[in-house]
Design an enzyme around this catalytic site. Structure first.
Site, mmCIF file in Angstrom:
data_model
loop_
_atom_site.group_PDB
_atom_site.id
_atom_site.type_symbol
_atom_site.label_atom_id
_atom_site.label_comp_id
_atom_site.label_asym_id
_atom_site.label_seq_id
_atom_site.Cartn_x
_atom_site.Cartn_y
_atom_site.Cartn_z
ATOM 1 N N SER A 1 0.811 -1.210 0.000
ATOM 2 C CA SER A 1 0.000 0.000 0.000
ATOM 3 C C SER A 1 0.852 1.271 0.000
ATOM 4 C CB SER A 1 -0.948 -0.040 1.200
ATOM 5 O OG SER A 1 -1.959 0.917 1.080
ATOM 6 N N ASP B 1 9.902 6.150 -10.168
ATOM 7 C CA ASP B 1 9.510 6.834 -11.406
ATOM 8 C C ASP B 1 10.200 8.183 -11.565
ATOM 9 O OD1 ASP B 1 7.917 4.716 -12.029
ATOM 10 O OD2 ASP B 1 5.999 5.767 -11.839
ATOM 11 N N LYS C 1 -0.467 -4.112 -3.325
ATOM 12 C CA LYS C 1 -1.797 -3.606 -2.965
ATOM 13 C C LYS C 1 -1.999 -2.255 -3.658
ATOM 14 C CE LYS C 1 -4.740 -2.382 0.986
ATOM 15 N NZ LYS C 1 -4.817 -0.923 0.889
#
Length: 524
Positions: A319, A330, A345
């Site tokens: 999560s 990224d 998740k």
């Protein structure tokens, strides 16, 4: 205004002229007939009896008619006394379970209170961590400055009773429920320390705060561990990252192992420590496929600009911890992710609280990394794969079982791995309880003042598990692997080979198996 008054007067005049005169006798007869007809209709309805929908005064939609009829039937016809409030609670709980979503749940008042504790990091208790070893509840560590530490509780103490109630047959959750309580109240723990007799220790409960961030320097590398995202996590993280900068640390490890997530808002603000204002931290996608970016709102921390960032994850990282790892992966090519594949998740939950202090937690959106990756049930793949050694996956021994020479089982493999880890010569590590293993067990028993019969059972099983646990607490293999990689003692390929060589005897569970286990746990 004049026209309106004129229309009103005209209607009133017409109404007066159209009045009907009714004979009082017939008026009484008409009323009596209506009463009798109403009684007949009511009686016929009761005789039919199969449709007894409750008029709840708030919702009369047809899809609820069956629910109301079941409630009525049970309330009136069940052979025993019925708790109507419990029926409603169970109906709500069943509705949420019908979603078949392991992350959605209905929480009663007690469960809501426990959930809030995980969000704030505050609870009322004694401040000690406990684990279950076989059928024993063991203190792993009293927190520094906690009531447990002040009362003299020590690591390794076995709790056998709480306020005179035996813990036999209880798991850690049940034991913790007994130990926790209102601030200022006393709890009496009956403990056994080593081979001593049971003693009673009285501990006065207090409000305990669990820090979500810890910091240490390991061989010149800053190790910042985040155990979950709760209120204030970013503030704690900023303090520690600034401390690392003050210490002159250039390489940092941000450790999310076994971090289940928590508050998404804290993950976003922590990303903001590295990513400038106005950048995308993650994307939220609703049921229609519409994506909305969540952007960083503040200025980034300049102390992070010159730091080499390594993120450590494992199968328990989920999560919000994956949100952070995905965002930095990224935004920065030079960020290195190490460890094992994360849990995966990729959905977000919303909460709705009710006046009786219960709460509904339900999944309402997907989340994606800034580049649009959805990692749900796939997880984040590390750049450097560092699997834990076999001894992390040793099967916990049941003290009542007996293992002896001549047996073959996976448990025997675990016994060999445990003894080998502790420095005993076990020969070939396999599932065969051979003579070499018998000799190793006898040596272990002699070192611990036990009868050297070569069998693993009872006190031998308990001490073997206890010593292995202590070894794991003192030797963090994945962290050591990563530090040696950062310090150029091994390159990525070499350190991965070392990790794999130390993890070839006990099977590693797959991500699919972990998801199945998580789904089963959510329905218990």
């Amino acid at each position: 205004m004049g026209n309106l008054n004129e229309n009103h007067d005209s209607k009133e005049t017409n109404a007066k002229s159209n009045r009907i005169s009714i004979n009082p006798f017939w008026l009484i007869i008409t009323i009596l007939a209506a009463v009798i007809l109403s009684s007949v209709i009511t009686a016929l309805s009761l005789e039919a009896g199969s449709e007894k929908a409750v008029n709840v005064g708030t919702d009369t939609r047809s899809e609820f008619s069956k629910l109301y009829n079941v409630y009525d039937t049970i309330s009136t016809d069940f052979y025993d006394e019925v708790d109507n409030e419990q029926l409603i609670e169970s109906a709500i709980d069943g509705m949420v379970q019908g979603l078949e979503d392991p992350y959605s749940e209905y929480m009663n008042m007690d469960a809501t209170e426990a959930f809030q504790e995980t969000v704030t990091g505050d609870f009322e208790g004694i401040g000690a961590e406990v684990i279950q070893e076989g059928n024993r509840i063991i203190i792993t560590s009293p927190m520094r400055g906690s009531p447990a530490e002040e009362a003299g509780i020590e690591p390794g103490d076995q709790i056998i009773e709480v306020d005179g109630e035996s813990l036999e047959g209880m798991n850690t959750t049940e034991a913790v429920q007994l130990i926790r309580g209102e601030k200022g109240t006393d709890v009496v723990l009956t403990i056994v320390r080593g081979e001593g007799e049971p003693i009673d220790i009285t501990v006065t409960r207090d409000t305990i705060h669990i820090d979500s961030v810890t910091y240490e320097e390991v061989d010149g590398v800053g190790h910042i561990s985040i155990n979950r995202f709760q209120q204030g996590t970013t503030e704690e993280f900023e303090e520690n990252i600034n401390q690392a900068a003050d210490d002159g640390v250039e390489d940092i490890i941000i450790d999310f192992r076994y971090n289940p997530g928590g508050l998404l808002s804290e993950a976003v603000t922590m990303i903001n420590q590295f990513v400038p204002q106005g950048e995308t931290a993650l994307l939220l996608e609703d049921s229609d496929g519409e994506q909305v970016p969540l952007r960083t709102e503040g200025s980034h921390n300049e102390n992070t600009e010159d730091m080499n960032v390594h993120i450590l994850i494992n199968e328990g990282s989920a999560s919000a911890s994956e949100v952070f790892a995905g965002a930095l992966d990224d935004h920065f090519e030079e960020v290195v992710i190490a460890g094992t594949q994360s849990f995966g998740k990729g959905v977000v939950q919303q909460t709705q609280e009710f006046s009786d202090d219960s709460m509904l937690k339900y999944t309402n959106t997907k989340w994606l990394t800034p580049d649009g990756r959805w990692i749900h049930e796939e997880g984040i793949e590390p750049d450097v794969n560092l699997v834990n050694p076999d001894y992390y996956r040793v099967e916990i021994l049941n003290e009542e079982d007996v293992y002896t020479e001549g047996q073959e089982s996976d448990t025997v493999t675990s016994i060999k791995v445990a003894l080998d880890t502790l420095g005993y010569e076990v020969g070939t590590i396999n599932d065969d309880y051979d003579g070499t293993l018998t000799s190793a067990v006898e040596s272990f028993q002699e070192d611990n003042d036990l009868e050297p019969d070569g069998n693993v059972t009872g006190e031998t099983s308990r001490l073997l598990m206890s010593e292995l646990r202590n070894y794991i607490n003192e030797n963090d293999a994945q962290l050591d692997y990563l530090v040696s990689f950062i310090n150029d003692e091994h390159d990525a390929g070499e350190i991965e080979e070392i990790a794999e060589e130390n993890a070839r005897h006990i099977e590693i569970p797959t991500l699919e198996e972990l998801h199945e286990e998580a789904s089963e746990d959510s329905t218990e």
